[in-house]
Design a protein around this motif. Structure first.
Motif, PDB file in Angstrom:
ATOM      1  N   GLN A 248       0.822  -1.205   0.000  1.00  0.00           N
ATOM      2  CA  GLN A 248       0.000   0.000   0.000  1.00  0.00           C
ATOM      3  C   GLN A 248       0.855   1.253   0.000  1.00  0.00           C
ATOM      4  OE1 GLN A 248      -2.219  -1.255   3.473  1.00  0.00           O
ATOM      5  NE2 GLN A 248      -4.129  -1.164   2.303  1.00  0.00           N
ATOM      6  N   VAL A 249       1.979   1.200   0.662  1.00  0.00           N
ATOM      7  CA  VAL A 249       2.865   2.358   0.741  1.00  0.00           C
ATOM      8  C   VAL A 249       3.510   2.633  -0.617  1.00  0.00           C
ATOM      9  CG1 VAL A 249       5.005   3.207   1.776  1.00  0.00           C
ATOM     10  CG2 VAL A 249       3.271   2.128   3.208  1.00  0.00           C
ATOM     11  N   THR A 250       3.922   1.608  -1.325  1.00  0.00           N
ATOM     12  CA  THR A 250       4.633   1.814  -2.585  1.00  0.00           C
ATOM     13  C   THR A 250       3.720   1.968  -3.785  1.00  0.00           C
ATOM     14  OG1 THR A 250       4.878  -0.565  -2.894  1.00  0.00           O
ATOM     15  CG2 THR A 250       6.702   0.595  -1.811  1.00  0.00           C
ATOM     16  N   LYS A 251       2.457   1.526  -3.669  1.00  0.00           N
ATOM     17  CA  LYS A 251       1.597   1.534  -4.850  1.00  0.00           C
ATOM     18  C   LYS A 251       0.346   2.391  -4.732  1.00  0.00           C
ATOM     19  CE  LYS A 251       3.057  -2.974  -6.392  1.00  0.00           C
ATOM     20  NZ  LYS A 251       2.691  -4.320  -6.756  1.00  0.00           N
ATOM     21  N   GLY A 252       0.121   3.045  -3.615  1.00  0.00           N
ATOM     22  CA  GLY A 252      -1.133   3.775  -3.520  1.00  0.00           C
ATOM     23  C   GLY A 252      -1.139   4.890  -2.502  1.00  0.00           C
ATOM     24  N   TYR A 253      -2.340   5.336  -2.174  1.00  0.00           N
ATOM     25  CA  TYR A 253      -2.543   6.416  -1.206  1.00  0.00           C
ATOM     26  C   TYR A 253      -2.339   5.883   0.203  1.00  0.00           C
ATOM     27  CZ  TYR A 253      -4.664   9.136  -4.963  1.00  0.00           C
ATOM     28  OH  TYR A 253      -4.883   9.834  -6.116  1.00  0.00           O
ATOM     29  N   HIS A 254      -1.730   6.702   1.048  1.00  0.00           N
ATOM     30  CA  HIS A 254      -1.552   6.324   2.448  1.00  0.00           C
ATOM     31  C   HIS A 254      -1.235   7.555   3.278  1.00  0.00           C
ATOM     32  CE1 HIS A 254       2.543   6.249   0.792  1.00  0.00           C
ATOM     33  NE2 HIS A 254       2.944   6.527   2.018  1.00  0.00           N
ATOM     34  N   LEU A 255      -1.346   7.403   4.585  1.00  0.00           N
ATOM     35  CA  LEU A 255      -0.931   8.441   5.535  1.00  0.00           C
ATOM     36  C   LEU A 255       0.314   7.944   6.230  1.00  0.00           C
ATOM     37  CD1 LEU A 255      -4.362   9.163   7.264  1.00  0.00           C
ATOM     38  CD2 LEU A 255      -3.364  10.342   5.326  1.00  0.00           C
ATOM     39  N   THR A 256       1.254   8.848   6.468  1.00  0.00           N
ATOM     40  CA  THR A 256       2.447   8.499   7.235  1.00  0.00           C
ATOM     41  C   THR A 256       2.556   9.452   8.415  1.00  0.00           C
ATOM     42  OG1 THR A 256       3.623   7.675   5.290  1.00  0.00           O
ATOM     43  CG2 THR A 256       4.964   8.277   7.185  1.00  0.00           C
ATOM     44  N   PHE A 257       2.802   8.898   9.595  1.00  0.00           N
ATOM     45  CA  PHE A 257       3.028   9.675  10.807  1.00  0.00           C
ATOM     46  C   PHE A 257       4.440   9.368  11.295  1.00  0.00           C
ATOM     47  CE2 PHE A 257      -1.507   9.319  10.540  1.00  0.00           C
ATOM     48  CZ  PHE A 257      -1.997  10.504  11.063  1.00  0.00           C
ATOM     49  N   VAL A 258       5.321  10.372  11.298  1.00  0.00           N
ATOM     50  CA  VAL A 258       6.669  10.219  11.851  1.00  0.00           C
ATOM     51  C   VAL A 258       6.634  10.899  13.209  1.00  0.00           C
ATOM     52  CG1 VAL A 258       9.127  10.656  11.559  1.00  0.00           C
ATOM     53  CG2 VAL A 258       7.682  10.270   9.547  1.00  0.00           C
ATOM     54  N   ILE A 259       6.868  10.114  14.257  1.00  0.00           N
ATOM     55  CA  ILE A 259       6.720  10.623  15.616  1.00  0.00           C
ATOM     56  C   ILE A 259       8.086  10.871  16.229  1.00  0.00           C
ATOM     57  CG2 ILE A 259       5.733  10.115  17.884  1.00  0.00           C
ATOM     58  CD1 ILE A 259       3.714   8.345  16.252  1.00  0.00           C
ATOM     59  N   ASN A 260       8.288  12.113  16.659  1.00  0.00           N
ATOM     60  CA  ASN A 260       9.537  12.571  17.269  1.00  0.00           C
ATOM     61  C   ASN A 260      10.761  12.371  16.377  1.00  0.00           C
ATOM     62  OD1 ASN A 260       8.320  13.463  19.687  1.00  0.00           O
ATOM     63  ND2 ASN A 260       8.181  11.350  20.353  1.00  0.00           N
ATOM     64  N   PRO A 261      10.725  12.918  15.143  1.00  0.00           N
ATOM     65  CA  PRO A 261      11.927  12.832  14.307  1.00  0.00           C
ATOM     66  C   PRO A 261      13.038  13.692  14.896  1.00  0.00           C
ATOM     67  CG  PRO A 261      10.328  14.289  13.292  1.00  0.00           C
ATOM     68  CD  PRO A 261       9.662  13.676  14.502  1.00  0.00           C
ATOM     69  N   ASP A 262      14.290  13.267  14.698  1.00  0.00           N
ATOM     70  CA  ASP A 262      15.425  14.051  15.190  1.00  0.00           C
ATOM     71  C   ASP A 262      15.486  15.408  14.494  1.00  0.00           C
ATOM     72  OD1 ASP A 262      16.064  11.999  16.865  1.00  0.00           O
ATOM     73  OD2 ASP A 262      17.724  11.248  15.668  1.00  0.00           O
ATOM     74  N   ALA A 263      15.152  15.452  13.218  1.00  0.00           N
ATOM     75  CA  ALA A 263      15.093  16.688  12.435  1.00  0.00           C
ATOM     76  C   ALA A 263      13.884  16.563  11.521  1.00  0.00           C
ATOM     77  CB  ALA A 263      16.365  16.866  11.619  1.00  0.00           C
ATOM     78  N   THR A 264      13.390  17.677  11.012  1.00  0.00           N
ATOM     79  CA  THR A 264      12.241  17.612  10.110  1.00  0.00           C
ATOM     80  C   THR A 264      12.672  16.945   8.816  1.00  0.00           C
ATOM     81  OG1 THR A 264      11.329  19.618  11.083  1.00  0.00           O
ATOM     82  CG2 THR A 264      10.468  18.954   8.938  1.00  0.00           C
ATOM     83  N   PRO A 265      12.086  15.800   8.502  1.00  0.00           N
ATOM     84  CA  PRO A 265      12.513  15.071   7.309  1.00  0.00           C
ATOM     85  C   PRO A 265      11.961  15.679   6.029  1.00  0.00           C
ATOM     86  CG  PRO A 265      10.789  13.865   8.448  1.00  0.00           C
ATOM     87  CD  PRO A 265      11.100  15.075   9.277  1.00  0.00           C
ATOM     88  N   ASP A 266      12.637  15.395   4.933  1.00  0.00           N
ATOM     89  CA  ASP A 266      12.199  15.799   3.615  1.00  0.00           C
ATOM     90  C   ASP A 266      10.851  15.137   3.326  1.00  0.00           C
ATOM     91  OD1 ASP A 266      12.745  16.854   0.849  1.00  0.00           O
ATOM     92  OD2 ASP A 266      12.570  14.698   0.413  1.00  0.00           O
ATOM     93  N   VAL A 267       9.957  15.853   2.668  1.00  0.00           N
ATOM     94  CA  VAL A 267       8.613  15.345   2.395  1.00  0.00           C
ATOM     95  C   VAL A 267       8.663  14.049   1.585  1.00  0.00           C
ATOM     96  CG1 VAL A 267       6.430  15.869   1.240  1.00  0.00           C
ATOM     97  CG2 VAL A 267       7.626  17.638   2.450  1.00  0.00           C
ATOM     98  N   ARG A 268       9.536  13.975   0.611  1.00  0.00           N
ATOM     99  CA  ARG A 268       9.625  12.774  -0.222  1.00  0.00           C
ATOM    100  C   ARG A 268      10.080  11.572   0.604  1.00  0.00           C
ATOM    101  NH1 ARG A 268       8.962  12.691  -5.536  1.00  0.00           N
ATOM    102  NH2 ARG A 268       9.767  10.927  -6.681  1.00  0.00           N
TER     103      ARG A 268
END
Length: 193
Positions: free
Chosen positions: A96-116
């Protein structure tokens, strides 16, 4: 030369800065971003909501919960804003992540990650840390590895089963899924000038 439009934007920026300052001082959640990219469409969100569960992927943990438990907590509590078709959510599979729509939640990243990176398959490698007094969440609505919208939220640390965490997810949902299409607003601005 100052135009009515530029004065309005400056006034809104001042109000926004004041709101963020007050929220930070009172310990309330601060949610920023929510600027949909060109391919965002509320009609697509409504269509996907009607088709079945929307996939949710999480990176890291909240507190001492393992990633699978964090994903389940988000799936159980997250919802689309009231203007949208009611939706159900399910923990994302790699397909689902590689082939379609999804939501991603990154919790407590060390730095703000690139959107891609947040939307792509390498999101699991984003460095994260345990929550201290404050929790940060980078949430993205994605199609494959393309971000259709991204939100960055900060709030006092809260357990996934707490009312505070549920309220934070509601705020993220409002920012991540605006009901107005940005293309409609752009068209109005072009006609006015």
């Amino acid at each position: 030369m100052s135009t009515p439009t530029s004065r309005a934007w400056r006034r809104l920026a001042g109000i926004g800065a004041l709101s963020l300052t007050l929220a930070a001082c009172t310990g309330m959640a601060v949610v920023g971003g929510g600027f949909p990219y060109g391919s965002y469409s509320r009609d697509t969100v409504n269509y996907l909501a009607a088709q079945g569960p929307l996939a949710v992927r999480t990176v890291s943990t909240v507190g001492d919960m393992p990633p699978a438990a964090t994903a389940e907590a988000i799936v159980a509590r997250f919802r689309l804003p009231g203007e949208f078709t009611p939706a159900t959510f399910a923990v994302a599979t790699p397909a689902q992540v590689t082939k379609g729509y999804h939501l991603t939640f990154v919790i407590n990243p060390d730095a703000t990650p690139d959107v891609r990176t947040v939307c792509g398959p390498e999101a699991g490698a984003i460095p994260t840390h345990a929550a201290g007094a404050e929790m940060r969440i980078v949430a993205a609505y994605c199609y494959r590895d393309e971000a259709l919208n991204r939100v960055i939220a900060r709030a006092p640390a809260a357990a996934p089963d707490s009312a505070a965490f549920g309220a934070l997810l509601d705020q993220i949902g409002l920012a991540l899924f605006p009901y107005r299409d940005p293309s409609v607003n752009e068209g109005k601005r072009r006609r006015e000038s």
